[in-house]
Design an enzyme around this catalytic site. Structure first.
Site, PDB file in Angstrom:
ATOM      1  N   ASP A 203      57.404   2.308  32.610  1.00 55.44           N
ATOM      2  CA  ASP A 203      57.394   1.942  34.038  1.00 55.44           C
ATOM      3  C   ASP A 203      58.599   2.591  34.709  1.00 55.44           C
ATOM      4  OD1 ASP A 203      57.178   0.396  36.614  1.00 55.44           O
ATOM      5  OD2 ASP A 203      55.703  -0.746  35.474  1.00 55.44           O
ATOM      6  N   GLY A 229      60.303   5.947  33.372  1.00 57.26           N
ATOM      7  CA  GLY A 229      59.765   7.270  33.684  1.00 57.26           C
ATOM      8  C   GLY A 229      58.924   7.193  34.938  1.00 57.26           C
ATOM      9  N   ASP A 230      58.466   8.368  35.370  1.00 54.13           N
ATOM     10  CA  ASP A 230      57.607   8.468  36.555  1.00 54.13           C
ATOM     11  C   ASP A 230      56.295   9.075  36.090  1.00 54.13           C
ATOM     12  OD1 ASP A 230      56.193   9.429  38.746  1.00 54.13           O
ATOM     13  OD2 ASP A 230      58.004   9.906  39.875  1.00 54.13           O
ATOM     14  N   PHE A 231      55.214   8.294  36.152  1.00 53.97           N
ATOM     15  CA  PHE A 231      53.958   8.783  35.559  1.00 53.97           C
ATOM     16  C   PHE A 231      53.333   9.942  36.340  1.00 53.97           C
ATOM     17  CE2 PHE A 231      52.236   4.383  37.015  1.00 53.97           C
ATOM     18  CZ  PHE A 231      51.858   4.819  38.286  1.00 53.97           C
ATOM     19  N   HIS A 249      43.894   1.657  40.663  1.00 57.71           N
ATOM     20  CA  HIS A 249      43.493   1.136  41.984  1.00 57.71           C
ATOM     21  C   HIS A 249      44.599   1.272  43.034  1.00 57.71           C
ATOM     22  CE1 HIS A 249      44.745  -3.426  42.347  1.00 57.71           C
ATOM     23  NE2 HIS A 249      45.719  -2.718  41.828  1.00 57.71           N
TER      24      HIS A 249
HETATM   25  C1  LIG Z   1      49.956  -3.137  40.186  1.00 56.62           C
HETATM   26  S1  LIG Z   1      51.313  -3.048  39.065  1.00 56.62           S
HETATM   27  C2  LIG Z   1      50.505  -3.268  37.522  1.00 56.62           C
HETATM   28  C3  LIG Z   1      51.376  -3.886  36.466  1.00 56.62           C
HETATM   29  C4  LIG Z   1      50.686  -4.181  35.125  1.00 56.62           C
HETATM   30  N1  LIG Z   1      50.126  -3.002  34.527  1.00 56.62           N
HETATM   31  C5  LIG Z   1      49.593  -5.220  35.292  1.00 56.62           C
HETATM   32  O1  LIG Z   1      48.401  -4.880  35.302  1.00 56.62           O
HETATM   33  O2  LIG Z   1      49.922  -6.417  35.404  1.00 56.62           O
HETATM   34  C6  LIG Z   1      51.663  -1.306  39.086  1.00 56.62           C
HETATM   35  C7  LIG Z   1      52.822  -0.902  38.208  1.00 56.62           C
HETATM   36  O3  LIG Z   1      52.961   0.545  38.263  1.00 56.62           O
HETATM   37  C8  LIG Z   1      54.345   0.851  38.281  1.00 56.62           C
HETATM   38  N2  LIG Z   1      54.539   2.169  38.875  1.00 56.62           N
HETATM   39  C9  LIG Z   1      54.305   2.540  40.164  1.00 56.62           C
HETATM   40  N3  LIG Z   1      54.559   3.856  40.334  1.00 56.62           N
HETATM   41  C10 LIG Z   1      54.970   4.321  39.136  1.00 56.62           C
HETATM   42  C11 LIG Z   1      55.363   5.612  38.676  1.00 56.62           C
HETATM   43  N4  LIG Z   1      55.375   6.668  39.514  1.00 56.62           N
HETATM   44  N5  LIG Z   1      55.714   5.752  37.368  1.00 56.62           N
HETATM   45  C12 LIG Z   1      55.700   4.674  36.528  1.00 56.62           C
HETATM   46  N6  LIG Z   1      55.322   3.428  36.911  1.00 56.62           N
HETATM   47  C13 LIG Z   1      54.962   3.253  38.194  1.00 56.62           C
HETATM   48  C14 LIG Z   1      54.937  -0.260  39.122  1.00 56.62           C
HETATM   49  O4  LIG Z   1      56.337  -0.386  38.939  1.00 56.62           O
HETATM   50  C15 LIG Z   1      54.156  -1.481  38.648  1.00 56.62           C
HETATM   51  O5  LIG Z   1      54.774  -2.114  37.545  1.00 56.62           O
END
Ligand SMILES: C[S@@+](CC[C@H](N)C(=O)[O-])C[C@H]1O[C@@H](n2cnc3c(N)ncnc32)[C@H](O)[C@@H]1O
Length: 340
Positions: A203, A229-231, A249
Site C-alpha cells: 500500500d 509502494g505506488d501500484f 472500482h
Molecule cells: C478502497 S481501499 C481498499 C482497501 C482494502 N483492499 C479493502 O478492500 O478493504 C483502496 C486502497 O488502495 C490504496 N492505494 C490507493 N492508491 C494507491 C497506489 N497508487 N499504490 C498503492 N496503494 C494505493 C489505498 O491506500 C487504500 O488502502
C-alpha cells in the site's frame, strides 16, 4: 380501482431517516454503552449526553428498525443490543464493522446530498470537490482521516476476506500479494486460515506503519509483510496469487486495465488474480448495493466505477488470462478470479 400502492416508493424515499438514526447511534456509541448493561431511556440520555426530547423516540425507533431490543414499556422499559448489534456495533468487539458506518456518517452522508450535481457534472463531490486534488493524497493528509478510512475498510471488508480465506483453494499456491492491502487484513486472514501461505500487503507508504502494527497484533509478522509502494509507478511484487480488494472500482477503465496488466505480469503461469468487490450481476438488475456503490465511486472519484463479473473477465481476457470463476462471499460481495 388500482391495487398499486406507493409504500415501496415512500420507504426508499425516506430511507435516509433510518440510515441517519443508525449512523448517529454508532457516532454516539450507543451500542458500545449497551454492551455493558441494558438501560432505560433516561439512562441512555444521561450516558450519551442527549436532550430529554431524544427519548423514548430515538431508542424506540431503533427497536422498530430491529437494531435494539426492549423489555417492558414506559419509563421503566429497558433497552439492550440485539445479538447482531452487540457483535458488530460494539466498538470493543473484535467483529466491529462500525468503522465503515463512522465514515459514512462523517463523510459520505453529506457528500451524497450532492448526488444530483454529480449526476449532472460527472465530478466528485467529496473533499476533492473544490481543489481537484487526487483523492487518496487529500484523504490521507489528515492522520485522523487516514486512520478513519483504514477502520472503514476493515469494517466493510472483514466478512468478505474471512470468507475468501476459507473458500478459495490455496493448496496449489505458496505466496500472495494483496495490492492496496490497507491494514494487511486480507493477508492476515489468508495466512491465519492457510498456515503454508506467505503474504505481502502492498500500500502507499503512509499506510504501512498501520499495517505493520495490525500484523504484529495478529501475531503473524513471520509470514505477513507490509511494504510501501505506488501500484501505478512500480511493478507489482511477484506472487502466486495477486489480490485486489475494492481497488479496481476506484479507477477509470484505462487505469483498471493498467492494473490488470500489472497483475498478469507479476503472476506465474497458473497463477490467480482475484478481485473482491460488490460485483454487479451481469444483467445489472439485482445487486442494488453494487450499483449504488458504483454511484458512490462517482461521488468519490468521478470517473471510477464498479463492474460485473463479465466485464472483469473481458478485460482480463484482453490481458491474456484464460480461465475465470466467481466465488460469492458475504451479502452483495463476490471474489472474481482470473487464472493465467
Ligand atoms: C478502497 S481501499 C481498499 C482497501 C482494502 N483492499 C479493502 O478492500 O478493504 C483502496 C486502497 O488502495 C490504496 N492505494 C490507493 N492508491 C494507491 C497506489 N497508487 N499504490 C498503492 N496503494 C494505493 C489505498 O491506500 C487504500 O488502502
Amino acid at each position: 380501482m388500482s391495487n398499486l400502492n406507493p409504500s415501496h416508493i415512500l420507504q426508499i424515499g425516506f430511507g435516509f431517516f433510518a440510515s441517519k438514526a443508525l449512523l448517529s447511534a454508532v457516532e454516539l456509541g450507543l451500542f458500545t454503552e449497551l454492551s455493558k448493561k441494558s438501560m432505560t431511556g433516561r439512562e441512555i440520555a444521561g450516558a450519551l449526553g442527549l436532550d430529554a426530547r431524544a427519548v423514548p423516540d430515538f431508542p424506540d425507533a431503533l427497536v422498530a428498525l430491529g437494531l435494539l431490543q426492549r423489555a417492558g414499556s414506559g419509563d421503566g422499559a429497558r433497552y439492550a443490543n440485539t445479538p447482531e448489534s452487540g457483535m458488530f456495533l460494539d466498538r470493543n468487539s473484535s467483529d466491529y464493522v462500525g468503522g465503515i458506518l463512522e465514515m459514512a456518517n462523517d463523510r459520505l452522508y453529506r457528500f451524497w446530498a450532492d448526488l444530483t450535481e454529480a449526476l449532472r457534472t460527472g465530478m466528485p463531490q467529496n473533499e476533492t470537490k473544490r481543489s481537484g486534488e487526487p483523492m487518496f493524497a487529500k484523504l490521507y493528509e489528515v492522520p485522523e482521516r487516514l486512520e478513519q478510512f483504514m477502520n472503514a475498510m476493515s469494517g466493510i471488508s472483514a466478512g468478505n476476506f474471512r470468507a475468501f480465506a476459507q473458500k478459495f483453494d490455496f493448496s496449489k499456491f505458496g505466496t500472495l500479494c494483496d495490492v492496496g492491502g490497507a491494514t494487511g487484513q486480507l493477508s492476515c486472514m489468508v495466512a491465519a486460515a492457510n498456515p503454508h501461505m506467505r503474504c505481502t500487503s502492498l500500500d502507499l507508504p503512509n499506510v504501512v506503519p498501520i499495517a505493520i502494527r495490525k500484523i504484529a497484533q495478529a501475531g503473524l509478522s513471520e509470514r505477513v509483510t507490509a511494504i510501501g509502494g505506488d501500484f501505478f509507478a512500480d511493478p507489482l511484487p511477484r506472487a502466486d496469487v495477486i489480490t485486489m480488494g475494492m481497488i479496481l472500482h476506484d479507477w477509470n477503465l484505462a487505469k483498471k486495465k493498467a492494473l490488470i496488466r500489472k497483475a498478469y505480469d507479476a503472476l506465474p503461469d497458473g497463477g490467480a488474480f482475484v478481485v473482491i468487490e460488490a460485483l454487479i450481476d451481469d444483467e445489472r438488475r439485482e445487486n442494488a448495493f453494487g450499483l449504488l456503490m458504483s454511484l458512490n465511486m462517482l461521488i468519490e472519484f468521478g470517473d471510477a466505477f464498479d463492474y460485473t463479473g463479465a466485464d472483469f473477465a473481458a478485460w482480463c481476457r484482453e490481458a491474456g488470462f484464460r480461465r475465470f470463476a466467481v466465488i460469492p462471499l458475504t451479502g452483495p460481495s463476490s471474489a472474481a478470479v482470473a487464472y493465467k
